[in-house]
Design a protein around this motif. Structure first.
Motif, short mmCIF file in Angstrom:
data_model
loop_
_atom_site.label_atom_id
_atom_site.label_comp_id
_atom_site.label_asym_id
_atom_site.label_seq_id
_atom_site.Cartn_x
_atom_site.Cartn_y
_atom_site.Cartn_z
N GLN A 195 0.85 -1.18 0.00
CA GLN A 195 0.00 0.00 0.00
C GLN A 195 0.89 1.24 0.00
N GLU A 196 0.58 2.18 -0.87
CA GLU A 196 1.35 3.41 -0.98
C GLU A 196 0.55 4.58 -0.42
N GLU A 197 1.26 5.52 0.14
CA GLU A 197 0.65 6.78 0.58
C GLU A 197 1.62 7.92 0.29
N ARG A 198 1.10 8.98 -0.32
CA ARG A 198 1.90 10.16 -0.62
C ARG A 198 1.51 11.30 0.31
N ARG A 199 2.52 12.02 0.78
CA ARG A 199 2.29 13.24 1.55
C ARG A 199 3.17 14.34 0.99
N LEU A 200 2.65 15.55 1.02
CA LEU A 200 3.37 16.70 0.48
C LEU A 200 3.89 17.55 1.63
N HIS A 201 5.13 18.02 1.49
CA HIS A 201 5.77 18.77 2.57
C HIS A 201 6.30 20.11 2.06
N ALA A 202 6.38 21.06 2.99
CA ALA A 202 7.03 22.34 2.71
C ALA A 202 7.73 22.78 3.99
N TYR A 203 8.85 23.47 3.81
CA TYR A 203 9.63 23.97 4.94
C TYR A 203 10.00 25.42 4.69
N ARG A 204 9.96 26.21 5.76
CA ARG A 204 10.37 27.61 5.67
C ARG A 204 11.20 27.96 6.91
#
Length: 447
Positions: free
Chosen positions: A121-130
């Motif tokens: 099973q695959e799961e994608r998550r999106l990230h951002a850093y500042r």
């Protein structure tokens, strides 16, 4: 990437792909690299200068290693170990990032209800850093649409969780301990210090050839990290873009031989129900360094129309402190107050609050809105005081902004050290906040 190729075949294919090498111009190279070559010359020095000679020579070797890495010339064959000095230069995506985005793809092994079948099973998550220390993670539903967002301020230890479908916002303590230095600072520790988080030793670092990731050709550097003494070292692969030398991807696995692209479970049909599932690996990839990110996307304020619940002590962030002092200065005729803790004339403020909105000036509206916003958040102290108490190391906050004009880019208004911070931070009269050194300050620091 086929790591089963024998050594000679690998070299033959590499030579064929690269073509004929240009004729070397050693004299020109020697002139450009004179300092590095000096480090290779034998020298007879007095015994009393021995330690200084070692230090100077080592620094030149580091410089030479940095030149090699910057040129993209890993002078090693796949499988050979890599010394610490090969990563002496700053690595884009690892060291001191200002902004970043990336994707995490998780792989879990699921087992059927009857226990007879498994699949991935695959799961994608999106990230951002500042910078500094602000994270945004977006969770996706089965259709790939955002369903939940977690905004974390690593400096304050607080997280805002947004339920996008239920229109609910919850402020609570952060999960885990996000790194204030950036998401992948630990990679630098593994490659240079050979120790992650000061407790996890790195047994080996080696070059594993190249592979394609996200359309890029990347060098694969493998670190074997002792995370559990009973289970042996764990494999962690770091992929560096061969052209830009930036960090391109990270592969983390719980099973050293597991590859999601070749795993037998990859071809099995995904079933609706499962009896259990076990995380086996993840890719940190699609890394973008220095993208333009909106600061508003990292605030801990609930969006309009969201039900709000506070489970953590309300606080004031660095950006909010700077914004509030700026608003107070504009309210005071573009002049910073004598004290950040009594930032405006209360009588004048009360009079402005009683005006009809149409009669209020822009500066009055701004300060009133911020004042009401922080009261709604249950911040009953002056915002600057709450920031100092919650976010800075004791006795490090110094205010010298009395009389400063809004917009003076070279005028420091205040400086301080954030909790768990390693550098001094300064607020300028143009409301920018920067890392500074003691030499930048208008007053000398006590010894």
């Amino acid at each position: 990437m086929n790591t089963a190729l024998n050594e000679n075949a690998w070299e033959d294919r590499l030579r064929a792909g690269l073509g004929e090498a240009p004729a070397p111009d050693f004299e020109a190279w020697r002139i450009r690299r004179a300092e590095a070559l000096d480090a290779l010359k034998p020298a007879i020095v007095p015994q009393t200068h021995r330690y200084r000679r070692i230090l100077v020579t080592s620094s030149k070797w580091v410089a030479a290693a940095a030149i090699i890495l910057a040129s993209g010339l890993f002078l090693l064959r796949p499988g050979n170990s890599i010394g610490r000095t090969a990563f002496a230069a700053a690595i884009p995506g690892v060291d001191d990032p200002l902004t970043m985005t990336w994707t995490t793809t998780y792989y879990a092994r699921a087992t059927s209800v009857d226990g007879k079948r498994t699949w991935l099973q695959e799961e994608r998550r999106l990230h951002a850093y500042r910078h500094p220390g602000r994270y945004r993670e977006t969770f996706l539903d089965k259709e790939g649409q955002p369903r939940m967002i977690e905004i974390t301020d690593a400096r304050t230890g607080r997280m805002l969780v947004l339920d996008l479908k239920g229109k609910k916002a919850v402020l609570k303590a952060a999960i885990g301990q996000p790194d204030v230095r950036g998401p992948f600072a630990w990679v630098g520790e593994a490659l240079r210090d050979r120790m992650v988080a000061k407790v996890l030793p790195v047994k080996s670092v080696s070059l594993q050839g190249t592979r394609e990731i996200d359309g890029l050709q990347a060098n694969v550097v493998r670190a074997m990290i002792v995370e559990n003494e009973d289970q042996g070292p764990a494999r962690r692969d770091f992929l560096f873009d061969r052209k830009s030398k930036r960090l391109a991807a990270i592969y983390v696995t719980n099973e050293n031989d597991f590859d999601p692209e070749t795993a037998p479970e990859r071809k099995q049909t995904v079933e609706e129900k499962s009896s259990m599932w076990m995380p086996v690996a993840r890719w940190e990839h699609e890394i973008v360094v220095d993208p333009k990110l909106d600061a508003a996307d990292f605030r801990l304020d609930p969006p309009a129309g969201y039900a709000y619940e506070a489970q953590a002590k309300p606080t004031i962030t660095e950006d909010e402190m700077a914004g509030f002092l700026g608003a107070a200065a504009r309210f005071n005729g573009d002049v910073f107050p004598d004290s950040p803790f009594a930032a405006f004339d209360q009588v004048k403020f009360n009079a402005a609050s009683l005006k009809q909105p149409a009669a209020q000036t822009a500066a009055e509206k701004e300060l009133i809105q911020l004042h009401d916003k922080y009261l709604t958040r249950e911040v009953y102290q002056p915002p600057a005081r709450r920031f100092v108490d919650d976010q800075t190391e004791p006795d490090t906050f110094h205010y010298v902004g009395a009389g400063a004009k809004v917009g003076q880019a070279d005028r420091i208004v205040a400086w301080y050290t954030l909790k768990n911070g390693l550098k001094l931070r300064a607020l300028y009269a143009d409301l920018s906040v920067k890392d500074v050194s003691p030499a930048d300050l208008p007053l000398s620091l006590p010894e």
